[in-house]
Design a protein around this motif. Structure first.
Motif, PDB file in Angstrom:
ATOM      1  N   ASP A   1     -13.454   2.201   1.499  1.00 22.49           N
ATOM      2  CA  ASP A   1     -14.195   1.911   2.731  1.00 22.49           C
ATOM      3  C   ASP A   1     -13.748   0.637   3.429  1.00 22.49           C
ATOM      4  N   ASP A   2     -13.237  -0.339   2.667  1.00 25.80           N
ATOM      5  CA  ASP A   2     -12.848  -1.616   3.274  1.00 25.80           C
ATOM      6  C   ASP A   2     -11.375  -1.668   3.685  1.00 25.80           C
ATOM      7  N   ASP A   3     -10.657  -0.561   3.568  1.00 25.92           N
ATOM      8  CA  ASP A   3      -9.236  -0.520   3.918  1.00 25.92           C
ATOM      9  C   ASP A   3      -9.064  -0.668   5.432  1.00 25.92           C
ATOM     10  N   THR A   4      -8.152  -1.535   5.827  1.00 24.98           N
ATOM     11  CA  THR A   4      -7.872  -1.742   7.254  1.00 24.98           C
ATOM     12  C   THR A   4      -6.467  -1.284   7.641  1.00 24.98           C
ATOM     13  N   GLY A   5      -5.693  -0.845   6.655  1.00 24.47           N
ATOM     14  CA  GLY A   5      -4.321  -0.447   6.922  1.00 24.47           C
ATOM     15  C   GLY A   5      -3.317  -1.541   6.645  1.00 24.47           C
ATOM     16  N   TYR A   6      -3.781  -2.750   6.411  1.00 27.12           N
ATOM     17  CA  TYR A   6      -2.869  -3.859   6.135  1.00 27.12           C
ATOM     18  C   TYR A   6      -2.129  -3.570   4.832  1.00 27.12           C
ATOM     19  N   GLY A   7      -0.794  -3.619   4.876  1.00 27.79           N
ATOM     20  CA  GLY A   7       0.016  -3.389   3.700  1.00 27.79           C
ATOM     21  C   GLY A   7       0.205  -1.927   3.335  1.00 27.79           C
ATOM     22  N   HIS A   8      -0.124  -1.033   4.242  1.00 28.26           N
ATOM     23  CA  HIS A   8       0.018   0.389   3.950  1.00 28.26           C
ATOM     24  C   HIS A   8       1.469   0.784   3.703  1.00 28.26           C
ATOM     25  N   SER A   9       1.645   1.684   2.766  1.00 25.82           N
ATOM     26  CA  SER A   9       2.949   2.268   2.469  1.00 25.82           C
ATOM     27  C   SER A   9       3.212   3.416   3.440  1.00 25.82           C
ATOM     28  N   THR A  10       4.410   3.927   3.421  1.00 22.38           N
ATOM     29  CA  THR A  10       4.740   5.080   4.268  1.00 22.38           C
ATOM     30  C   THR A  10       3.863   6.283   3.917  1.00 22.38           C
ATOM     31  N   GLU A  11       3.516   6.433   2.642  1.00 25.67           N
ATOM     32  CA  GLU A  11       2.640   7.527   2.226  1.00 25.67           C
ATOM     33  C   GLU A  11       1.229   7.341   2.781  1.00 25.67           C
ATOM     34  N   ASP A  12       0.768   6.112   2.813  1.00 29.58           N
ATOM     35  CA  ASP A  12      -0.554   5.830   3.381  1.00 29.58           C
ATOM     36  C   ASP A  12      -0.580   6.164   4.868  1.00 29.58           C
ATOM     37  N   VAL A  13       0.466   5.758   5.579  1.00 28.06           N
ATOM     38  CA  VAL A  13       0.549   6.057   7.013  1.00 28.06           C
ATOM     39  C   VAL A  13       0.545   7.570   7.215  1.00 28.06           C
ATOM     40  N   GLU A  14       1.257   8.250   6.375  1.00 28.08           N
ATOM     41  CA  GLU A  14       1.341   9.720   6.447  1.00 28.08           C
ATOM     42  C   GLU A  14      -0.035  10.369   6.235  1.00 28.08           C
ATOM     43  N   ALA A  15      -0.910   9.723   5.483  1.00 23.26           N
ATOM     44  CA  ALA A  15      -2.237  10.277   5.182  1.00 23.26           C
ATOM     45  C   ALA A  15      -3.211  10.181   6.361  1.00 23.26           C
ATOM     46  N   VAL A  16      -2.861   9.406   7.370  1.00 21.32           N
ATOM     47  CA  VAL A  16      -3.735   9.282   8.552  1.00 21.32           C
ATOM     48  C   VAL A  16      -3.352  10.390   9.515  1.00 21.32           C
ATOM     49  N   ARG A  17      -4.055  11.521   9.357  1.00 17.31           N
ATOM     50  CA  ARG A  17      -3.741  12.713  10.151  1.00 17.31           C
ATOM     51  C   ARG A  17      -5.010  13.492  10.434  1.00 17.31           C
ATOM     52  N   ASP A  18      -4.847  14.548  11.201  1.00 22.87           N
ATOM     53  CA  ASP A  18      -5.968  15.409  11.592  1.00 22.87           C
ATOM     54  C   ASP A  18      -7.029  14.639  12.369  1.00 22.87           C
ATOM     55  N   LEU A  19      -6.580  13.661  13.149  1.00 20.79           N
ATOM     56  CA  LEU A  19      -7.484  12.872  13.986  1.00 20.79           C
ATOM     57  C   LEU A  19      -7.388  13.361  15.424  1.00 20.79           C
ATOM     58  N   SER A  20      -8.455  13.183  16.163  1.00 13.70           N
ATOM     59  CA  SER A  20      -8.437  13.514  17.586  1.00 13.70           C
ATOM     60  C   SER A  20      -8.429  12.228  18.401  1.00 13.70           C
ATOM     61  N   ALA A  21      -7.951  12.351  19.615  1.00 14.66           N
ATOM     62  CA  ALA A  21      -7.991  11.203  20.532  1.00 14.66           C
ATOM     63  C   ALA A  21      -9.437  10.772  20.744  1.00 14.66           C
ATOM     64  N   GLN A  22     -10.342  11.730  20.805  1.00 16.83           N
ATOM     65  CA  GLN A  22     -11.770  11.428  21.013  1.00 16.83           C
ATOM     66  C   GLN A  22     -12.335  10.617  19.844  1.00 16.83           C
ATOM     67  N   LEU A  23     -11.953  10.962  18.619  1.00 15.19           N
ATOM     68  CA  LEU A  23     -12.425  10.220  17.455  1.00 15.19           C
ATOM     69  C   LEU A  23     -11.900   8.788  17.493  1.00 15.19           C
ATOM     70  N   LEU A  24     -10.616   8.631  17.769  1.00 14.45           N
ATOM     71  CA  LEU A  24     -10.014   7.299  17.819  1.00 14.45           C
ATOM     72  C   LEU A  24     -10.624   6.440  18.914  1.00 14.45           C
ATOM     73  N   THR A  25     -10.775   7.007  20.116  1.00 13.84           N
ATOM     74  CA  THR A  25     -11.340   6.209  21.210  1.00 13.84           C
ATOM     75  C   THR A  25     -12.839   5.974  21.012  1.00 13.84           C
TER      76      THR A  25
END
Length: 169
Positions: free
Chosen positions: A81-105
């Protein structure tokens, strides 16, 4: 508000506008696409918003919007829950998927609203308050806020670049 906080609110507003432009019209596949293993638009927007949320909550002494408004469950990411993405590996970046523009905004707008609400109670003299003694020199509130804006603008600029690569803009 004061002249100093008015400028900060304006700067955070420019970030919000750039976030909306970066994701506008992109679908989940485009938001997750990585050009030459670069960070995806979705990851960049999620990360910059998490950092802003984390840092504003820290200086305001409040719970992060991520957890207080249940964005953590809406995103369904495989991170603590406290993850902010700082220090993410390429695999972690790859795991951020299935998001919508509406969810992000939506998440970014909620964080932006919290930021503006916090800044409404900040006086220019508050900007000199030390908020982090782990650095030399110690970090003031003003420096921390400018640092968040700089980080946000850098990441949203990267997202805009990746968007341009994807769409040929």
């Amino acid at each position: 508000m004061t002249a100093g906080t008015d400028l900060l609110v304006d700067a955070f507003g420019r970030v919000r506008e750039a976030v909306e432009e970066a994701v506008d019209g992109l679908g989940p596949d485009e938001l997750a696409t990585r050009v030459d293993d670069a960070n995806s638009v979705g990851w960049l927007i999620w990360h910059l918003t998490r950092i802003q949320d984390d840092h504003i909550a820290g200086v305001a002494g409040t719970e992060q919007i991520w957890t207080s408004q249940d964005w953590v469950d809406r995103f369904e990411l495989p991170f603590p829950d406290d993850d902010t993405g700082y220090g993410h590996s390429t695999e972690d970046v790859e795991a951020v998927r299935d998001l919508s523009a509406q969810l992000l905004t939506g998440y970014h707008e909620a964080v932006h609203d919290h930021t503006v609400q916090y800044l409404a109670g900040v006086e220019d003299s508050d900007l000199e308050r030390i908020v982090d003694r782990a650095w030399t020199p110690p970090v003031t509130l003003g420096v921390r806020l400018v640092s968040v804006i700089a980080d946000d603008l850098q990441h949203v600029g990267q997202a805009a670049f990746v968007r341009g690569m994807l769409l040929g803009e």
